[in-house]
Design a protein around this motif. Structure first.
Motif, PDB file in Angstrom:
ATOM      1  N   TYR A 123       0.928  -1.288   0.056  1.00  0.00           N
ATOM      2  CA  TYR A 123      -0.007   0.091   0.067  1.00  0.00           C
ATOM      3  C   TYR A 123       1.020   1.121   0.073  1.00  0.00           C
ATOM      4  N   PRO A 124       0.504   2.086  -0.731  1.00  0.00           N
ATOM      5  CA  PRO A 124       1.337   3.429  -1.021  1.00  0.00           C
ATOM      6  C   PRO A 124       1.334   4.635   0.199  1.00  0.00           C
ATOM      7  N   GLY A 125       0.480   4.208   0.892  1.00  0.00           N
ATOM      8  CA  GLY A 125       0.258   5.315   2.080  1.00  0.00           C
ATOM      9  C   GLY A 125       1.440   5.329   3.352  1.00  0.00           C
ATOM     10  N   LYS A 161      20.383   0.150  11.413  1.00  0.00           N
ATOM     11  CA  LYS A 161      19.381   1.219  11.107  1.00  0.00           C
ATOM     12  C   LYS A 161      18.110   0.978  11.161  1.00  0.00           C
ATOM     13  N   THR A 162      17.674  -0.206  11.166  1.00  0.00           N
ATOM     14  CA  THR A 162      16.227  -0.515  11.226  1.00  0.00           C
ATOM     15  C   THR A 162      15.479  -0.209  12.489  1.00  0.00           C
ATOM     16  N   LYS A 163      14.625   0.693  12.374  1.00  0.00           N
ATOM     17  CA  LYS A 163      13.754   1.007  13.718  1.00  0.00           C
ATOM     18  C   LYS A 163      12.425   0.200  13.572  1.00  0.00           C
ATOM     19  N   CYS A 164      11.817  -0.064  12.649  1.00  0.00           N
ATOM     20  CA  CYS A 164      10.418  -0.726  12.475  1.00  0.00           C
ATOM     21  C   CYS A 164      10.067  -1.539  11.253  1.00  0.00           C
ATOM     22  N   LEU A 165       9.288  -2.576  11.457  1.00  0.00           N
ATOM     23  CA  LEU A 165       8.928  -3.249  10.320  1.00  0.00           C
ATOM     24  C   LEU A 165       7.262  -2.955  10.236  1.00  0.00           C
ATOM     25  N   ILE A 166       6.880  -2.829   9.012  1.00  0.00           N
ATOM     26  CA  ILE A 166       5.346  -2.635   8.764  1.00  0.00           C
ATOM     27  C   ILE A 166       4.795  -4.126   8.344  1.00  0.00           C
ATOM     28  N   LEU A 167       3.911  -4.508   9.136  1.00  0.00           N
ATOM     29  CA  LEU A 167       3.307  -5.827   8.680  1.00  0.00           C
ATOM     30  C   LEU A 167       1.879  -5.521   8.258  1.00  0.00           C
ATOM     31  N   PRO A 168       1.602  -5.331   7.118  1.00  0.00           N
ATOM     32  CA  PRO A 168       0.115  -4.916   6.674  1.00  0.00           C
ATOM     33  C   PRO A 168      -0.516  -6.182   5.887  1.00  0.00           C
ATOM     34  N   TYR A 169      -1.170  -6.836   6.819  1.00  0.00           N
ATOM     35  CA  TYR A 169      -2.050  -8.147   6.515  1.00  0.00           C
ATOM     36  C   TYR A 169      -3.207  -8.191   7.287  1.00  0.00           C
ATOM     37  N   PRO A 170      -4.421  -8.496   6.360  1.00  0.00           N
ATOM     38  CA  PRO A 170      -4.372  -8.785   4.997  1.00  0.00           C
ATOM     39  C   PRO A 170      -4.029  -7.705   4.417  1.00  0.00           C
ATOM     40  N   SER A 171      -3.352  -7.923   3.027  1.00  0.00           N
ATOM     41  CA  SER A 171      -2.496  -7.074   2.469  1.00  0.00           C
ATOM     42  C   SER A 171      -3.586  -6.247   1.161  1.00  0.00           C
ATOM     43  N   ASN A 194      15.921  -5.390  18.345  1.00  0.00           N
ATOM     44  CA  ASN A 194      15.269  -4.181  19.046  1.00  0.00           C
ATOM     45  C   ASN A 194      14.717  -3.107  17.965  1.00  0.00           C
ATOM     46  N   ILE A 195      13.492  -3.848  17.520  1.00  0.00           N
ATOM     47  CA  ILE A 195      12.849  -2.867  16.387  1.00  0.00           C
ATOM     48  C   ILE A 195      11.214  -3.027  16.780  1.00  0.00           C
ATOM     49  N   PHE A 196      10.506  -2.077  16.333  1.00  0.00           N
ATOM     50  CA  PHE A 196       9.209  -1.900  16.644  1.00  0.00           C
ATOM     51  C   PHE A 196       8.459  -2.756  15.450  1.00  0.00           C
ATOM     52  N   ILE A 197       7.068  -3.200  15.639  1.00  0.00           N
ATOM     53  CA  ILE A 197       6.379  -3.705  14.664  1.00  0.00           C
ATOM     54  C   ILE A 197       5.378  -2.672  14.419  1.00  0.00           C
ATOM     55  N   ILE A 198       4.748  -2.270  13.452  1.00  0.00           N
ATOM     56  CA  ILE A 198       3.483  -1.832  12.866  1.00  0.00           C
ATOM     57  C   ILE A 198       2.778  -2.634  12.235  1.00  0.00           C
ATOM     58  N   GLY A 220       6.401 -12.351  23.530  1.00  0.00           N
ATOM     59  CA  GLY A 220       7.198 -11.184  23.389  1.00  0.00           C
ATOM     60  C   GLY A 220       7.077 -10.120  22.305  1.00  0.00           C
ATOM     61  N   MET A 221       5.559 -10.246  21.686  1.00  0.00           N
ATOM     62  CA  MET A 221       5.627  -9.169  20.564  1.00  0.00           C
ATOM     63  C   MET A 221       4.572  -8.091  21.077  1.00  0.00           C
ATOM     64  N   ARG A 222       3.803  -8.063  22.282  1.00  0.00           N
ATOM     65  CA  ARG A 222       2.742  -7.291  22.422  1.00  0.00           C
ATOM     66  C   ARG A 222       3.644  -5.739  22.768  1.00  0.00           C
ATOM     67  N   GLU A 223       4.884  -6.017  23.732  1.00  0.00           N
ATOM     68  CA  GLU A 223       5.602  -4.829  24.151  1.00  0.00           C
ATOM     69  C   GLU A 223       6.045  -4.156  22.931  1.00  0.00           C
ATOM     70  N   LYS A 224       6.349  -4.437  21.712  1.00  0.00           N
ATOM     71  CA  LYS A 224       7.180  -3.805  20.884  1.00  0.00           C
ATOM     72  C   LYS A 224       6.204  -3.484  19.587  1.00  0.00           C
ATOM     73  N   THR A 225       4.739  -3.947  19.616  1.00  0.00           N
ATOM     74  CA  THR A 225       3.847  -3.700  18.661  1.00  0.00           C
ATOM     75  C   THR A 225       2.842  -2.799  18.611  1.00  0.00           C
ATOM     76  N   ILE A 226       2.492  -2.300  17.634  1.00  0.00           N
ATOM     77  CA  ILE A 226       1.703  -1.137  17.565  1.00  0.00           C
ATOM     78  C   ILE A 226       0.587  -1.609  16.612  1.00  0.00           C
ATOM     79  N   VAL A 227      -0.428  -1.932  16.985  1.00  0.00           N
ATOM     80  CA  VAL A 227      -1.601  -2.717  16.109  1.00  0.00           C
ATOM     81  C   VAL A 227      -2.594  -1.416  15.642  1.00  0.00           C
ATOM     82  N   ILE A 228      -2.681  -1.333  14.139  1.00  0.00           N
ATOM     83  CA  ILE A 228      -3.488  -0.210  13.813  1.00  0.00           C
ATOM     84  C   ILE A 228      -4.987  -1.036  12.951  1.00  0.00           C
TER      85      ILE A 228
END
Length: 384
Positions: A123-125, A161-171, A194-198, A220-228
């Motif tokens: 997604y291009p956003g 340099k990786t700060k976070c990973l975006i996980l957009p699923y369903p895609s 040591n990275i965040f998950i969006i 181990g994922m809740r503390e580093k994940t932001i769910v949108i």
């Protein structure tokens, strides 16, 4: 005065999705299969709740994070649907659509020079916001893995340099979902990084044959994940602009600061509509999901009959057929299709360079429109 503008903003291009949607206006007889917007109206009981809120003068500011009653409804919704456990008072923020949630999350996390991992195509956003934060998107090629991010792909792309990973699923644009087994393998690796998950889960209510699983439910994922998430797709409420984000207590207050200075709060009327949607309308998506699955089966079958290789989606409402055999860029293909058969689709390069051998079709349209649109596509490719 244009030369004084922020060069990062000047460099941003209009979304390829919107660009082709807007082109339809230049072709009076054109049909569009471009926009990912439910063709269902917002359910009546949700609209009535909004009308009551207006009549009762609920038109003032709310808490920046949203009305407590709404946040409690979000808490109960995600607990029941996805086994996600977040505190309404300190870990949930109502946002102006999932788009604002993406914006404030990236602006809270990113510093200049950071890298953000995301699948390609995607997604291009996300990318424009990453650039405005002076950070760098790093696309991971998923075209050889059925459009799914894999642990191996992440391992090859991650750096110091990786700060976070975006996980957009369903895609969006592929409709792919990640299975619990695939998510568990990913979580096993990521919990020690040591990275965040969006985790962008806006299509979580639109999965076919399986229930949505969030990576935040794994050890181990809740503390580093932001769910949108949000109600645009699940409750046919795109214009209401109702999103929400879930974040651990240590992170949420910082997201709230950016949200506060960005929009203050979500429209109070939208919040009352959302409260109705999340309580009395908790299963409103079921009827729409059934219709989308029927449309998916029809459109997918048609594409295969045309000889267009297509990976069958597990969610959302998009198909992403390959046009590689025609030997032309996706933009050239889509321009010619629009000019010749008056059918607008989205060129795959709108979703990064990894999508350039594909086009995106939305099946969030009536069966009649889908049938005619696919007839036009078939006529076009028969001439190539």
């Amino acid at each position: 005065m244009e030369e004084l503008l922020n060069p990062r903003v000047k460099a941003i291009q209009i979304s390829g999705i919107r660009r082709f949607f807007n082109k339809v206006a230049d072709y009076p007889e054109a049909m569009s299969l471009t926009i990912g917007q439910p063709d269902f109206p917002t359910p009546e009981h949700i609209k009535e709740a909004a009308k009551r809120a207006i009549d009762q003068n609920y038109t003032s500011y709310t808490h920046n994070a949203g009305m407590m009653e709404l946040r409690q409804a979000i808490q109960q919704f995600v607990e029941k649907k996805y086994q996600l456990h977040y505190d309404a008072a300190s870990e949930i923020i109502a946002t102006t659509g999932a788009s604002e949630a993406i914006d404030i999350t990236l602006r809270t996390l990113l510093e200049p020079g950071d890298e953000v991992l995301l699948p390609g195509p995607v997604y291009p956003g996300y990318e424009p916001v990453i650039h405005m934060c002076q950070a760098h998107p790093v696309h991971i090629d998923t075209t050889e893995t059925e459009f799914k991010l894999t642990v191996d792909g992440i391992k090859q792309a991650i750096t110091d340099k990786t700060k976070c990973l975006i996980l957009p699923y369903p895609s969006n644009p592929t409709g792919m979902v990640l299975t619990p087994t695939e998510l568990e393998a990913m979580a096993t690796y990521l919990k020690d990084q040591n990275i965040f998950i969006i985790s962008d889960e806006i299509y979580s209510e639109l999965t076919y044959g399986t229930k949505h699983t969030s990576i935040a439910t794994f050890d181990g994922m809740r503390e580093k994940t932001i769910v949108i998430n949000g109600l645009s797709k699940s409750h046919a409420m795109t214009g209401w602009r109702m999103g929400f984000l879930l974040a651990p207590e240590a992170i949420a207050p910082h997201l709230l600061k950016v949200h506060q200075y960005n929009v203050t709060c979500v429209s109070s009327i939208t919040q009352y509509a959302a409260l109705e949607a999340l309580t009395n309308g908790i299963d409103d998506a079921a009827v729409m999901r059934e219709a989308y699955q029927k449309r998916l089966d029809y459109a997918y079958g048609r594409l295969l009959e045309m000889g267009l290789p297509t990976t069958k989606p597990g969610g959302a409402f998009y198909l992403f057929p390959s046009i590689e055999k025609f030997g032309m860029p996706s933009n050239t293909f889509s321009e010619a299709l629009l000019a010749s058969e008056k059918l607008a689709v989205v060129p795959g390069d709108a979703f990064s360079s990894y999508g350039d051998s594909y086009i995106r079709l939305s099946y969030a349209y009536s069966e009649e429109i889908l049938e005619e649109g696919l007839n036009r596509l078939e006529r076009f490719i028969s001439k190539l």
